[in-house]
Design a protein around this motif. Structure first.
Motif, PDB file in Angstrom:
ATOM      1  N   LYS A 197       0.798  -1.227   0.000  1.00 39.51           N
ATOM      2  CA  LYS A 197       0.000   0.000   0.000  1.00 39.51           C
ATOM      3  C   LYS A 197       0.834   1.281   0.000  1.00 39.51           C
ATOM      4  CE  LYS A 197      -3.778  -2.190   2.595  1.00 39.51           C
ATOM      5  NZ  LYS A 197      -4.604  -2.108   3.834  1.00 39.51           N
ATOM      6  N   ARG A 198       1.915   1.285   0.776  1.00 40.98           N
ATOM      7  CA  ARG A 198       2.619   2.554   0.993  1.00 40.98           C
ATOM      8  C   ARG A 198       3.254   3.156  -0.262  1.00 40.98           C
ATOM      9  NH1 ARG A 198       6.115   4.244   6.303  1.00 40.98           N
ATOM     10  NH2 ARG A 198       6.795   6.277   5.551  1.00 40.98           N
ATOM     11  N   PRO A 199       3.731   2.370  -1.231  1.00 37.49           N
ATOM     12  CA  PRO A 199       4.286   3.003  -2.441  1.00 37.49           C
ATOM     13  C   PRO A 199       3.299   3.930  -3.145  1.00 37.49           C
ATOM     14  CG  PRO A 199       4.965   0.712  -2.352  1.00 37.49           C
ATOM     15  CD  PRO A 199       3.964   0.906  -1.252  1.00 37.49           C
ATOM     16  N   PHE A 200       2.003   3.669  -3.032  1.00 40.14           N
ATOM     17  CA  PHE A 200       1.016   4.541  -3.671  1.00 40.14           C
ATOM     18  C   PHE A 200       0.971   5.903  -2.973  1.00 40.14           C
ATOM     19  CE2 PHE A 200      -0.703   0.295  -4.806  1.00 40.14           C
ATOM     20  CZ  PHE A 200      -0.723   0.437  -6.180  1.00 40.14           C
ATOM     21  N   SER A 201       0.853   5.889  -1.631  1.00 37.33           N
ATOM     22  CA  SER A 201       0.766   7.159  -0.899  1.00 37.33           C
ATOM     23  C   SER A 201       2.091   7.910  -0.938  1.00 37.33           C
ATOM     24  CB  SER A 201       0.341   6.901   0.555  1.00 37.33           C
ATOM     25  OG  SER A 201       1.256   6.045   1.216  1.00 37.33           O
TER      26      SER A 201
END
Length: 357
Positions: free
Chosen positions: A81-85
């Motif tokens: 998830k974190r690569p998107f944010s």
């Protein structure tokens, strides 16, 4: 600096005196200065961000939980998830002209200015370059490149005014990992924290004075925001928190302000454990609710503007303040490649290069 080489057909190379005729050419002995910063993704797409975040968050100086417990969580959930944010945050500050992060742009500019100063002072006896702890240019590749150019002595300079295990220590660790693989290790010195250096404090004070003079309305409070660390780091002997507090005290003294005009806070907290505080994002909202409607924020722990300053402070923390009733928010940029900042870095370097040049 004396040299044992004789001139060959290749610039900067020669044959060792008294060596056999078939001895390979060797570079002329020089001193290297290697500036080290945190790092940057190569791009803002999912896979570039994932590679960068995986390297960063797998560093046990940054997240020191047991690997068997942390890695499944990191690789299975967080990095899904974190690569998107994080990619969205980086895109909001990206240097689109050069297609790179501002941290990379600014660190390169700092290096060019320092190289020009050192060339003026020492000619081509000193070579200057920069590297990143995570991402590119890597510490390993640049350090090896300096050695290939004849740097038998290297001053390794982590660009962190305050020492912390997740920043200064891991940068030093990475440099020494490269040394462990070299047949011929250069002599190396690491630059200590310079959080109290008079020239550094002077540059910080000048940047604040200039920002206040340019503001339409003078801020009532300066929030000095540092990157946070878990509270247990302090209890385990990491000096970062204390050095941050001293930087604020020295800056306050230089500006001649009282305690109502300047406060210390810490940003970028995550995870369930207690961190040093107060938390910047919450503290600025409290200031607004207390009637302090005009504030400025500076982040002296960063030598160059980056996602933690340009996005977190100047966007997220600004929004927290304004949504709580704030009226005017002034961001004081990092020292970046200001001439007085370069002066301060040069003063630190000259001291640490003593006996070498």
């Amino acid at each position: 600096m004396s040299s044992t080489v004789v001139v060959s057909d290749q610039p900067g190379e020669g044959r060792l005196a008294h060596a056999p005729s078939d001895h390979p050419p060797v570079p002329r002995a020089r001193v290297g200065v290697l500036l080290a910063n945190l790092g940057t993704p190569d791009a803002t797409d999912y896979w570039s961000m994932r590679r960068y975040l995986s390297e960063f968050l797998s560093d046990q100086r940054v997240v020191d939980y047991a690997r068997w417990k942390w890695q499944p969580l990191l690789q299975g959930i967080i990095l899904t998830k974190r690569p998107f944010s994080s990619g969205k945050a980086y895109r909001s500050i990206w240097n689109h002209e050069l297609d790179e992060s501002p941290l990379l742009t600014i660190t390169r500019e700092q290096t060019h200015k320092i190289a020009a100063r050192l060339k003026e002072a020492y000619g081509d006896e000193v070579i200057v370059d920069f590297c990143m702890r995570y991402g590119n240019p890597s510490t390993d590749s640049v350090l090896r490149g300096l050695q290939a150019q004849g740097c038998e002595r290297i001053l390794f300079f982590p660009l962190y005014p305050q020492y912390a295990s997740p920043t200064t220590a891991t940068a030093n660790d990475h440099a020494f990992r490269t040394l462990m693989q070299l047949k011929w290790q250069p002599a190396i010195r690491t630059v200590p924290a310079y959080y109290a250096h008079p020239d550094y404090i002077e540059a910080l004070a000048a940047s604040v004075t200039e920002a206040y003079a340019a503001a339409e309305q003078r801020p009532k409070v300066l929030v000095v925001s540092y990157h946070g660390v878990p509270k247990r780091y302090l209890l385990e002997g990491d000096p970062y928190y204390c050095q941050c507090r001293k930087t604020t005290r020295l800056l306050q003294a230089r500006l001649g302000w009282d305690d109502t005009q300047i406060v210390t806070a810490f940003q970028s907290q995550f995870g369930p454990e207690e961190w040093v505080g107060p938390a910047t994002v919450e503290h600025v909202a409290s200031l607004a609710r207390e009637g302090k409607k005009r504030i400025a924020v500076i982040s002296p722990a960063f030598a160059a503007d980056c996602v933690e300053t340009l996005e977190e402070i100047n966007q997220e923390i600004r929004d927290s303040f304004m949504e709580a009733g704030g009226e005017a928010f002034t961001y004081v940029p990092c020292l970046n490649d200001r001439d007085d900042h370069i002066d301060a870095l040069m003063a630190v370097m000259r001291n640490e290069l003593g006996g070498w040049v």
